[in-house]
Design a protein around this motif. Sequence first.
Motif, short mmCIF file in Angstrom:
data_model
loop_
_atom_site.label_atom_id
_atom_site.label_comp_id
_atom_site.label_asym_id
_atom_site.label_seq_id
_atom_site.Cartn_x
_atom_site.Cartn_y
_atom_site.Cartn_z
N THR A 30 0.83 -1.20 0.00
CA THR A 30 0.00 0.00 0.00
C THR A 30 0.87 1.26 0.00
O THR A 30 1.92 1.32 0.62
N THR A 80 -2.30 6.59 5.51
CA THR A 80 -3.41 6.02 6.27
C THR A 80 -3.96 6.99 7.31
O THR A 80 -5.01 6.77 7.86
N VAL A 101 -8.01 6.39 6.31
CA VAL A 101 -7.72 5.12 5.64
C VAL A 101 -7.33 4.03 6.64
O VAL A 101 -7.56 2.85 6.40
N LEU A 102 -6.80 4.42 7.81
CA LEU A 102 -6.40 3.38 8.77
C LEU A 102 -7.58 2.60 9.31
O LEU A 102 -7.40 1.53 9.90
N LYS A 153 -8.68 -0.84 1.18
CA LYS A 153 -7.48 -0.07 0.84
C LYS A 153 -7.09 -0.32 -0.62
O LYS A 153 -6.75 0.60 -1.35
#
Lengths: 319, 283
Positions: free
Chosen positions: A85, A89, A132-133, A140
């Motif tokens: 990724t 995040t 995003v975390l 994701k």
Amino acid sequence: MNAVEVRGLTKSYGAVEAVRGVDFDVRTGETFGFLGPNGAGKSTTIKILCTLAKATGGSASVAGFDVQGQRDDVRRHIGLVFQDTTLDTYLSAEMNLRFHAELYGMPRESVQPRLQQVLEMVGLWERRASKVLTFSGGMKRRLEIARGLMHSPRVLFLDEPTVGLDPQTRASIWDYIERLRKEEDITIFLTTHYMDEAEHCDRIAIMDEGKLVALDTPAALKASVGTDRVTIRTDDDDEALVRLPGAIRTSEGVVINVEDGEAYVPQLFESLGVPITNVSISRPSLDDVFLSYTGRTIRDTESAGPQLPPFMAAGRGHR
Amino acid sequence: MTTIAAVAIPRRSITLDLRAVKIVMQRDLIRTYQDRTRFVSALVQPLLFLFVLGSGLSSLTKGSTGPIDLRTFMYPGILATSTLFTAMFSAMSIVWDREFGFLREMLVAPVRRSSIILGKALSGATIATLQGVLVLLLGFFVNVPLTPGLAVQLLAEVFLLSFTLTSLGLAIVSRITQVQTVMGLMQVFLLPLSFLSGALYPLSNLPTWLGIVVRLNPLTYAVHPIRTAVFDRLTLPDSVRAQLNPAITWFGWSVPTAVQLLLVATIGLTLFVVAVAQFQKVE
């Protein structure tokens, strides 16, 4: 014009040749799969096509631009989704996409509509304000695909888009990729080492130890290895191999490719002369294609690693 | 199905590069805003230096600093030291970006690498200057005559210093892939840079070797203008001024403040170019 053209491409890391002279074209609008075990040179090839690594020799063009001489032009016309990724995040999904839009210099008035479009496409519009975390692995990956599409690239590179995801999420990622093909006028170039996923591609190339060993449609590749695959276990595999020309030994037993498996098996029991303890027949899959072109199953190569001296095998982790 | 408006990305231009600089900065500022605790907790160190170490030592040095409070003397050095720490740690954020993959997203964009690095250097400088505003307020408690004019001058000097230090940090960490490694490496730079800069002691009557090392330390040339700005606004006998804030000399020549600031700026630009070159390299 082809979306990707590669001619005589080579790449060495010191003494290790990761890519050893590769030629292929990817046609505009197709989904092109790049197959091979880890360390086969897929990721290195992709890195060169994405201008992230310099080729040692040969040439390549993407969307009509030379990857060495017209780096920025290539970059403006490709979208990238990496194995690992590359999201921030701690920022929201929307902020990640806005960052991308600014970095790529998208015309300001097109940012908002495009943002909504790509987030809706991957089913994340409702979650746009979340950091995003808080996302799962599949979300994701979908967000990364959406981000890769923000600037309407001509070619989307997906490096192992489903690696590390559970089977259900993998299937849903493929649904999104299928939708994407229908909705966007785009060429998709992906790598995978899941043979079942290669079935989604229009054409696939098999890469092994830095070389292309096959390139065709999945159907044509399967047809080329015979129709049925018979796997037997016997009391004496060595003797069986001698008596069966064309048979290969794998971790699952002795494998023979034949036209009509059901008719072949009774004959085999009568004529082999070595006691058979187990038998199975399967329709050819891309695994068999891989086996026939490389002499190994993709799972063998995964577990045993490439058959190289240890010092070279270590270097290949470089990809 | 809706047809998707194909977005045409314009060719690279100055405008686009500036947008890239701005968004890289903006992201770092958002991240800092989200992490306010860390921003404020960075104040602990200057507080300790000023009020614990400073107050403790003043009982020892009473008499030797004349009419001036030791803490007033130390204050400019502590402003510079806290800038040093904040700026270097801001530069470290690029190692986090690398370890967590985000750096790659920035490096594959069709913009100059120098735009990305400039964005990073400016965000480090901005964060360190904002931190400087907080440290500036501490001046009220240690008899620093904080006029608006002095505040502006100090913050301008802090901004210049922090740009240079962030560039130094970026040049140092450019090849490092792990946050763990960089933590250790930073320790190698931070305390020596600050101890050898005259931040905590005057440059008069130093042993010869120390005098030489201090003159080789770029931070010295940032600490001195900051201290001079403060001392210019204090009424002091010349003898005390000469003892506590002597001019920096090169082979007998007193280096003017303007030359010192120019030197800091030149070092900063050089380090910036080095950092860009480091990130420019392609596999």
